[in-house]
Design a protein around this motif. Structure first.
Motif, PDB file in Angstrom:
ATOM      1  N   ALA A  23       3.069   6.261 -16.098  1.00 13.50           N
ATOM      2  CA  ALA A  23       2.812   4.960 -16.495  1.00 13.50           C
ATOM      3  C   ALA A  23       2.924   4.326 -14.758  1.00 13.50           C
ATOM      4  O   ALA A  23       3.066   3.353 -13.704  1.00 13.50           O
ATOM      5  N   LEU A  24       2.936   5.896 -13.130  1.00  9.61           N
ATOM      6  CA  LEU A  24       3.300   5.104 -12.473  1.00  9.61           C
ATOM      7  C   LEU A  24       1.993   5.410 -11.523  1.00  9.61           C
ATOM      8  O   LEU A  24       1.460   4.226 -10.357  1.00  9.61           O
ATOM      9  N   GLN A  25       1.060   6.292 -12.386  1.00  7.98           N
ATOM     10  CA  GLN A  25      -0.811   5.863 -11.519  1.00  7.98           C
ATOM     11  C   GLN A  25      -1.344   4.552 -11.480  1.00  7.98           C
ATOM     12  O   GLN A  25      -1.710   4.039 -11.314  1.00  7.98           O
ATOM     13  N   THR A  26      -0.683   4.074 -13.118  1.00  7.66           N
ATOM     14  CA  THR A  26      -1.021   3.138 -13.282  1.00  7.66           C
ATOM     15  C   THR A  26      -0.918   1.812 -12.904  1.00  7.66           C
ATOM     16  O   THR A  26      -0.962   0.703 -12.186  1.00  7.66           O
ATOM     17  N   LEU A  27       0.484   1.946 -13.256  1.00  8.35           N
ATOM     18  CA  LEU A  27       1.916   0.791 -11.975  1.00  8.35           C
ATOM     19  C   LEU A  27       1.081   0.388 -10.384  1.00  8.35           C
ATOM     20  O   LEU A  27       0.922  -0.773  -9.847  1.00  8.35           O
ATOM     21  N   ALA A  28       0.734   1.992 -10.043  1.00  2.00           N
ATOM     22  CA  ALA A  28       0.308   1.586  -8.920  1.00  2.00           C
ATOM     23  C   ALA A  28      -1.240   1.359  -8.669  1.00  2.00           C
ATOM     24  O   ALA A  28      -1.207   0.478  -7.436  1.00  2.00           O
ATOM     25  N   PHE A  29      -1.907   1.320  -8.867  1.00  2.00           N
ATOM     26  CA  PHE A  29      -3.093   0.393  -9.519  1.00  2.00           C
ATOM     27  C   PHE A  29      -2.603  -1.516  -9.327  1.00  2.00           C
ATOM     28  O   PHE A  29      -3.736  -2.187  -8.570  1.00  2.00           O
ATOM     29  N   GLN A  30      -1.765  -1.721  -9.819  1.00  2.00           N
ATOM     30  CA  GLN A  30      -1.555  -2.891 -10.276  1.00  2.00           C
ATOM     31  C   GLN A  30      -0.353  -3.408  -9.417  1.00  2.00           C
ATOM     32  O   GLN A  30      -1.351  -4.675  -9.111  1.00  2.00           O
ATOM     33  N   HIS A  31      -0.171  -2.542  -8.766  1.00  2.00           N
ATOM     34  CA  HIS A  31       0.368  -3.789  -7.488  1.00  2.00           C
ATOM     35  C   HIS A  31      -0.729  -3.712  -6.183  1.00  2.00           C
ATOM     36  O   HIS A  31       0.210  -4.434  -5.105  1.00  2.00           O
ATOM     37  N   VAL A  32      -1.454  -3.204  -6.303  1.00  2.00           N
ATOM     38  CA  VAL A  32      -2.535  -3.365  -5.418  1.00  2.00           C
ATOM     39  C   VAL A  32      -3.641  -4.250  -5.094  1.00  2.00           C
ATOM     40  O   VAL A  32      -4.349  -4.337  -4.335  1.00  2.00           O
ATOM     41  N   VAL A  65       1.012  -1.117  -0.130  1.00  2.00           N
ATOM     42  CA  VAL A  65       0.043  -0.148  -0.052  1.00  2.00           C
ATOM     43  C   VAL A  65       1.004   1.215   0.034  1.00  2.00           C
ATOM     44  O   VAL A  65       0.685   2.417  -0.888  1.00  2.00           O
ATOM     45  N   ALA A  66       1.799   0.774   0.704  1.00  2.00           N
ATOM     46  CA  ALA A  66       2.678   2.150   0.971  1.00  2.00           C
ATOM     47  C   ALA A  66       3.304   2.986  -0.815  1.00  2.00           C
ATOM     48  O   ALA A  66       3.371   3.660  -0.804  1.00  2.00           O
ATOM     49  N   CYS A  67       3.861   1.634  -1.299  1.00  2.00           N
ATOM     50  CA  CYS A  67       4.164   2.028  -1.911  1.00  2.00           C
ATOM     51  C   CYS A  67       3.670   2.151  -3.505  1.00  2.00           C
ATOM     52  O   CYS A  67       4.128   3.328  -4.791  1.00  2.00           O
ATOM     53  N   ALA A  68       2.141   1.950  -3.924  1.00  2.18           N
ATOM     54  CA  ALA A  68       0.824   2.408  -4.309  1.00  2.18           C
ATOM     55  C   ALA A  68       0.963   4.185  -4.315  1.00  2.18           C
ATOM     56  O   ALA A  68       0.659   4.777  -4.941  1.00  2.18           O
ATOM     57  N   LEU A  69       1.181   4.154  -3.143  1.00  2.00           N
ATOM     58  CA  LEU A  69       0.416   5.932  -2.412  1.00  2.00           C
ATOM     59  C   LEU A  69       1.328   6.414  -2.785  1.00  2.00           C
ATOM     60  O   LEU A  69       1.355   7.865  -3.313  1.00  2.00           O
ATOM     61  N   GLU A  70       3.025   6.227  -2.639  1.00  3.59           N
ATOM     62  CA  GLU A  70       3.976   6.674  -2.795  1.00  3.59           C
ATOM     63  C   GLU A  70       3.859   6.752  -4.584  1.00  3.59           C
ATOM     64  O   GLU A  70       4.904   8.086  -5.247  1.00  3.59           O
ATOM     65  N   MET A  71       4.126   6.108  -5.300  1.00  2.00           N
ATOM     66  CA  MET A  71       3.724   6.388  -7.179  1.00  2.00           C
ATOM     67  C   MET A  71       2.980   6.684  -7.280  1.00  2.00           C
ATOM     68  O   MET A  71       3.425   7.729  -7.926  1.00  2.00           O
ATOM     69  N   ILE A  72       1.611   7.640  -6.594  1.00  2.38           N
ATOM     70  CA  ILE A  72       0.702   8.465  -7.183  1.00  2.38           C
ATOM     71  C   ILE A  72       1.138   9.708  -6.715  1.00  2.38           C
ATOM     72  O   ILE A  72       1.112  10.846  -7.311  1.00  2.38           O
TER      73      ILE A  72
END
Length: 303
Positions: A124-133, A77-84
């Protein structure tokens, strides 16, 4: 409360541990710069790694400790939020937005690479965040996890961060009321901070409606507190200390808590917000200790 109670790491050591594990988790989550398209992946890593206070990951882990969440789930979760968050900074710095050349003490992405690459980095960072969670369990209930992903989407979109940015752009040169300024920052800055607290807590044991309502209020207050302090620092700190261009808001004629209230009243408001959050956290006892310490850290931060 002492930083050195028996059985506890000091807050400083705990914070350093979370920042380090977040950096490692982000390094693993981001595509290697050796994978095509190499330049885009290099720019994504440039935007995310090696800088920032990691306030959102710290909030995720602090809230997750309150509910006994597994650290590995909190990392995700932390990674996703930091990517966004990083994507929002990349876009915010572009010439069509705030047009800044310095972020976290180094050239902004569009300066270091180019504008088109910076735009794609954010996408790309926004979409990667959702992939990650979506790639692994965040909690034991798939329905709750689906709700968490939905909550992250709302916090990121037009009803959250992006909407707040739109209000911010439309407010240049205007004199907003305190209520209007608060509404803007509940969305622009506050939405991701609020989501950090809520999502971190939901990675652990269910807290109940009342407990989650309390944490939602705490997240909202911390988000506004962070912005008030940011506005004060933008006025008083220098560029080297901030790692970004100091005085940018005043130069761009943007409404801030300082321009509306003055520094003295802005400091008083920050203290009132801090005390509100601490009072709401008090009933959680030692389980809420890290969130309380983070609240105090945010009001006294110097960068």
């Amino acid at each position: 409360m002492s930083d050195n109670l028996p059985g506890h790491k000091s807050f400083g050591l705990w914070m350093a541990d979370i920042q380090a594990r977040t950096e490692d988790a982000l390094d693993r989550a981001l595509p290697s710069a050796e994978i095509a398209p190499a330049r885009l992946h290099e720019a994504m890593r440039y935007a995310v790694l090696g800088g920032g206070k990691r306030v959102r990951p710290l909030l995720v882990h602090a809230a997750g400790q309150l509910t006994g969440a597994a650290p590995e789930r909190l990392d995700r979760v932390a990674c996703a939020l930091e990517m966004i968050h990083a994507y929002s900074l990349v876009h915010d710095d572009m010439p069509c937005m705030d047009d800044d050349v310095l972020r976290r003490g180094k050239p902004t992405v569009h300066v270091q690479f180019d504008e088109a690459t910076a735009l794609l980095v954010g996408d790309a960072l926004q979409t990667l965040a959702f992939q990650h969670v979506a790639d692994a369990p965040l909690c034991d209930d798939p329905v709750r996890q689906l709700g968490m992903i939905r909550q992250l989407a709302i916090a990121t979109g037009s009803r959250g961060m992006a909407g707040g940015q739109a209000i911010d752009l439309a407010s240049v040169g205007l004199q907003l009321s305190l209520a209007e300024l608060e509404f803007m920052h509940i969305h622009k800055t506050g939405a991701l901070i609020r989501a950090s607290v809520a999502l971190g807590a939901q990675c652990g044991q269910p807290l109940g409606e009342s407990g989650m309502d309390t944490l939602d209020h705490v997240g909202k207050v911390i988000g506004l507190l962070f912005q008030v302090v940011d506005d004060i620092l933008d006025t008083e700190a220098d560029t080297a200390t901030l790692g970004k261009t100091a005085g940018k808001d005043a130069a761009n004629d943007k409404p801030t808590y300082v321009s509306l209230l003055g520094v003295t009243r802005a400091r008083e408001l920050a203290e009132e917000m801090c005390q509100d959050a601490l009072a709401r956290l008090a009933p959680f006892g030692d389980a809420g200790r890290r969130l309380s310490e983070l609240t105090r850290f945010i009001i006294r931060r110097q960068f």
